[in-house]
Enzyme design. Structure first.
Site, PDB file in Angstrom:
ATOM      1  N   ALA A  42       0.090  -3.507  13.930  1.00 50.54           N
ATOM      2  CA  ALA A  42      -0.050  -2.133  13.435  1.00 50.54           C
ATOM      3  C   ALA A  42       0.874  -1.873  12.260  1.00 50.54           C
ATOM      4  O   ALA A  42       2.083  -1.654  12.429  1.00 50.54           O
ATOM      5  CB  ALA A  42       0.243  -1.147  14.572  1.00 50.54           C
ATOM      6  N   SER A  53      -2.732   0.640   1.781  1.00 51.63           N
ATOM      7  CA  SER A  53      -2.362  -0.382   0.788  1.00 51.63           C
ATOM      8  C   SER A  53      -0.879  -0.307   0.444  1.00 51.63           C
ATOM      9  O   SER A  53      -0.242  -1.335   0.201  1.00 51.63           O
ATOM     10  CB  SER A  53      -3.165  -0.179  -0.499  1.00 51.63           C
ATOM     11  N   GLN A  64     -32.831  -7.577   2.305  1.00 47.25           N
ATOM     12  CA  GLN A  64     -33.948  -7.340   1.377  1.00 47.25           C
ATOM     13  C   GLN A  64     -35.117  -8.258   1.702  1.00 47.25           C
ATOM     14  O   GLN A  64     -36.276  -7.830   1.691  1.00 47.25           O
ATOM     15  CB  GLN A  64     -33.453  -7.585  -0.064  1.00 47.25           C
ATOM     16  N   GLY A  81     -38.772  -3.930   5.393  1.00 44.75           N
ATOM     17  CA  GLY A  81     -38.499  -2.772   6.260  1.00 44.75           C
ATOM     18  C   GLY A  81     -37.898  -3.172   7.598  1.00 44.75           C
ATOM     19  O   GLY A  81     -37.077  -2.447   8.165  1.00 44.75           O
ATOM     20  N   GLU A 127      -7.118  -5.801   6.017  1.00 44.55           N
ATOM     21  CA  GLU A 127      -6.170  -6.891   5.672  1.00 44.55           C
ATOM     22  C   GLU A 127      -6.014  -7.001   4.146  1.00 44.55           C
ATOM     23  O   GLU A 127      -5.844  -8.096   3.601  1.00 44.55           O
ATOM     24  CB  GLU A 127      -6.585  -8.203   6.332  1.00 44.55           C
ATOM     25  N   THR A 142      -7.432  -4.553   0.628  1.00 43.99           N
ATOM     26  CA  THR A 142      -8.723  -4.340  -0.050  1.00 43.99           C
ATOM     27  C   THR A 142      -8.915  -5.387  -1.151  1.00 43.99           C
ATOM     28  O   THR A 142      -7.969  -6.076  -1.550  1.00 43.99           O
ATOM     29  CB  THR A 142      -8.759  -2.941  -0.701  1.00 43.99           C
TER      30      THR A 142
HETATM   31  C1  FAD Z   1     -12.195  -1.449  11.032  1.00 45.01           C
HETATM   32  C2  FAD Z   1     -10.783  -1.480  10.504  1.00 45.01           C
HETATM   33  C3  FAD Z   1      -9.831  -2.222  11.184  1.00 45.01           C
HETATM   34  C4  FAD Z   1      -8.495  -2.244  10.745  1.00 45.01           C
HETATM   35  N1  FAD Z   1      -7.557  -2.929  11.461  1.00 45.01           N
HETATM   36  C5  FAD Z   1      -6.239  -2.812  11.126  1.00 45.01           C
HETATM   37  C6  FAD Z   1      -5.221  -3.387  11.943  1.00 45.01           C
HETATM   38  O1  FAD Z   1      -5.484  -4.043  12.957  1.00 45.01           O
HETATM   39  N2  FAD Z   1      -3.925  -3.164  11.617  1.00 45.01           N
HETATM   40  C7  FAD Z   1      -3.578  -2.442  10.500  1.00 45.01           C
HETATM   41  O2  FAD Z   1      -2.389  -2.289  10.239  1.00 45.01           O
HETATM   42  N3  FAD Z   1      -4.525  -1.903   9.688  1.00 45.01           N
HETATM   43  C8  FAD Z   1      -5.844  -2.072   9.977  1.00 45.01           C
HETATM   44  N4  FAD Z   1      -6.815  -1.499   9.184  1.00 45.01           N
HETATM   45  C9  FAD Z   1      -6.414  -0.739   8.013  1.00 45.01           C
HETATM   46  C10 FAD Z   1      -6.731  -1.429   6.691  1.00 45.01           C
HETATM   47  O3  FAD Z   1      -5.916  -2.559   6.532  1.00 45.01           O
HETATM   48  C11 FAD Z   1      -6.586  -0.388   5.580  1.00 45.01           C
HETATM   49  O4  FAD Z   1      -7.675   0.498   5.710  1.00 45.01           O
HETATM   50  C12 FAD Z   1      -6.571  -1.018   4.205  1.00 45.01           C
HETATM   51  O5  FAD Z   1      -5.382  -1.745   4.004  1.00 45.01           O
HETATM   52  C13 FAD Z   1      -6.676   0.040   3.081  1.00 45.01           C
HETATM   53  O6  FAD Z   1      -5.793   1.082   3.281  1.00 45.01           O
HETATM   54  P1  FAD Z   1      -6.330   2.610   3.229  1.00 45.01           P
HETATM   55  O7  FAD Z   1      -7.510   2.700   4.116  1.00 45.01           O
HETATM   56  O8  FAD Z   1      -5.182   3.504   3.501  1.00 45.01           O
HETATM   57  O9  FAD Z   1      -6.819   2.801   1.742  1.00 45.01           O
HETATM   58  P2  FAD Z   1      -5.912   3.230   0.493  1.00 45.01           P
HETATM   59  O10 FAD Z   1      -4.706   2.382   0.431  1.00 45.01           O
HETATM   60  O11 FAD Z   1      -5.753   4.692   0.508  1.00 45.01           O
HETATM   61  O12 FAD Z   1      -6.879   2.825  -0.706  1.00 45.01           O
HETATM   62  C14 FAD Z   1      -7.964   3.654  -1.150  1.00 45.01           C
HETATM   63  C15 FAD Z   1      -8.587   2.977  -2.368  1.00 45.01           C
HETATM   64  O13 FAD Z   1      -7.598   2.884  -3.409  1.00 45.01           O
HETATM   65  C16 FAD Z   1      -7.469   1.522  -3.818  1.00 45.01           C
HETATM   66  N5  FAD Z   1      -6.087   1.244  -4.198  1.00 45.01           N
HETATM   67  C17 FAD Z   1      -4.959   1.517  -3.513  1.00 45.01           C
HETATM   68  N6  FAD Z   1      -3.879   1.081  -4.179  1.00 45.01           N
HETATM   69  C18 FAD Z   1      -4.342   0.505  -5.301  1.00 45.01           C
HETATM   70  C19 FAD Z   1      -3.718  -0.161  -6.428  1.00 45.01           C
HETATM   71  N7  FAD Z   1      -2.395  -0.326  -6.485  1.00 45.01           N
HETATM   72  N8  FAD Z   1      -4.509  -0.621  -7.413  1.00 45.01           N
HETATM   73  C20 FAD Z   1      -5.859  -0.482  -7.359  1.00 45.01           C
HETATM   74  N9  FAD Z   1      -6.497   0.130  -6.341  1.00 45.01           N
HETATM   75  C21 FAD Z   1      -5.754   0.596  -5.326  1.00 45.01           C
HETATM   76  C22 FAD Z   1      -7.907   0.711  -2.610  1.00 45.01           C
HETATM   77  O14 FAD Z   1      -8.298  -0.612  -2.972  1.00 45.01           O
HETATM   78  C23 FAD Z   1      -9.054   1.547  -2.091  1.00 45.01           C
HETATM   79  O15 FAD Z   1     -10.211   1.267  -2.820  1.00 45.01           O
HETATM   80  C24 FAD Z   1      -8.153  -1.519   9.584  1.00 45.01           C
HETATM   81  C25 FAD Z   1      -9.120  -0.800   8.874  1.00 45.01           C
HETATM   82  C26 FAD Z   1     -10.427  -0.770   9.323  1.00 45.01           C
HETATM   83  C27 FAD Z   1     -11.443   0.044   8.554  1.00 45.01           C
END
Ligand code: FAD
Length: 381
Positions: free
Chosen positions: A124, A132, A336, A340, A363, A365
């Site tokens: 976590a 991020s 695709q 359908g 893990e 983006t």
């Molecule tokens: C199904 C699922 C399972 C998950 N499991 C875990 C888990 O087990 N443990 C855990 O800790 N987390 C987990 N996560 C969280 C996941 O790692 C985060 O959602 C991911 O790291 C992105 O963080 P955020 O959602 O806060 O997006 P944000 O950080 O808010 O990003 C939003 C957008 O802004 C972009 N962005 C952000 N910073 C920058 C930058 N510097 N330059 C360019 N673009 C940027 C991102 O790429 C994204 O497109 C999980 C998420 C999901 C959906």
């Protein structure tokens, strides 16, 4: 670089493939439709030693090289990306972090039951306001005698409600800028630990994803992992390794989508012919196969670097970036080809299309993977 599998790897591949087809395949659709954690499947994986693949024999595990783990994850993902994710989080993020950063006591306490599947692990880092950007974490851990008191909320924790122990990243030390990240092994029964809610997701329905609330959660000081202020190192190191697992998850899904697309194209008829005879369909199938193979090679290369003790951060990010973006394109094209029917829940490709979507997000983006790749390149040159 030679990726021919040795005898041990071939045997394990066959074992995992048979298990996935015979024991996951017939059951997983039911778990997914109920959004239920596949407890029975996880218990069987524990019996077969699949949960201990990163744990050395001295701690009761079945540790293999990383490429073998990656091949196993790929096979699991072909049948269930959800089961693959549960295994990867447990083996890579949880067990490997304890193995690489834990004290002897921590290894002795947590690794043997984790290898046997008696405890399931989670990781976590993310919070509602910080994904991020880990510098934005709000969860605080304050030392009080022989304990740390943790307060905060962790979001999107895969296996969060089912895990017996989690690695939780929190801020320690001074206020604001001087605060450093630290990692803790937190058991679900520690006072102040609570599963606050379960996310309703687009896909990976059986991988139960939880929000965790920490309210004066009391963690023994001996559960600090890697020392105070080493949380960023624990998280970054863990994620570097487990990103290769997510790339493998994408490769497995891509392979399955390819097979489904070919099978469907060879049976569906239009304009008096099998649709596989149309060049437009053949072009899509060729693109799917090429993307899947390129994904596999990048993923195996990253695992190979890991096994050879080389720096693999850039290679892991490249594999994760390419394979997860490719899996989304592949799932789109394979759907695709199904026309359908691809939009119907009766066809497996519909689930693959949904399951693929999150892979470019968790893990790290795709945008963050590009930053990791670029930073490594700047350092190298
Ligand atoms: C199904 C699922 C399972 C998950 N499991 C875990 C888990 O087990 N443990 C855990 O800790 N987390 C987990 N996560 C969280 C996941 O790692 C985060 O959602 C991911 O790291 C992105 O963080 P955020 O959602 O806060 O997006 P944000 O950080 O808010 O990003 C939003 C957008 O802004 C972009 N962005 C952000 N910073 C920058 C930058 N510097 N330059 C360019 N673009 C940027 C991102 O790429 C994204 O497109 C999980 C998420 C999901 C959906």
């Amino acid at each position: 670089m030679n990726f021919d599998l040795n005898e041990d790897q071939r045997l394990l591949l066959q074992l995992v493939r048979d298990f996935a087809r015979n024991e996951i395949g017939p059951k997983i659709a039911d778990y997914e439709s109920r959004h239920a954690f596949p407890t029975e499947i996880v218990r069987r994986m524990a019996e077969l030693g699949f949960l201990g693949m990163t744990v050395p024999a001295e701690y009761g595990g079945t540790r293999t090289d990383y490429l073998t783990l990656i091949i196993a994850l790929e096979e699991l993902s072909r049948v269930s990306p959800t089961v693959c994710l549960i295994t990867s989080v447990h083996a890579s993020l949880f067990c490997n972090s304890i193995l690489d950063f834990g004290t002897t006591e921590q290894k002795k306490k947590y690794l043997p039951p984790a290898a046997r599947g008696e405890i399931l692990g989670a990781f976590a880092l993310t919070e509602p306001g910080a994904g991020s950007d880990a510098t934005g974490l709000k969860t605080r851990a304050v030392r009080s005698g022989s304990e740390y008191i943790l307060n905060g909320t962790k979001a999107w924790v895969s296996t969060g409600s089912e895990a017996d122990a989690l690695i939780i990243i929190a801020k320690t030390g001074g206020e604001a800028e001087s605060a450093k990240l630290s990692a803790f092994i937190v058991e679900k029964d520690f006072p102040g630990f609570r599963v606050a809610r379960i996310e309703e997701k687009m896909g990976l329905h059986s991988s139960v994803t939880a929000e965790i609330s920490l309210e004066d959660c009391r963690v023994p000081a001996e559960n600090l992992l890697g020392g105070e202020g080493r949380g960023a190192a624990v998280a970054l190191h863990g994620l570097d390794g487990s990103r290769i697992g997510i790339a493998a998850q994408a490769v497995g899904l891509s392979q399955q989508a390819l097979e489904l697309a070919v099978r469907y194209a060879k049976q569906r008829e239009a304009f008096g012919k099998k649709i596989s005879e149309f060049q437009a369909i053949q072009v899509m199938i060729a693109d799917i196969a090429t993307l899947a193979e390129a994904s596999r090679l990048l993923t195996y290369k990253a695992a190979n670097y890991y096994d050879r003790g080389l720096s693999y951060s850039k290679e892991a990010a490249m594999a994760k970036l390419f394979a997860t973006e490719a899996a989304n394109k592949i799932a789109y094209l394979a759907l695709q080809i199904h026309g359908g029917y691809g939009y119907s829940k009766e066809y497996e490709i519909e689930r693959l299309y949904r399951d693929a979507r999150v892979m470019t997000i968790y893990e790290g983006t795709s945008e963050i993977q590009r930053l990791v790749i670029a930073r490594n390149l700047m350092k190298e040159t």
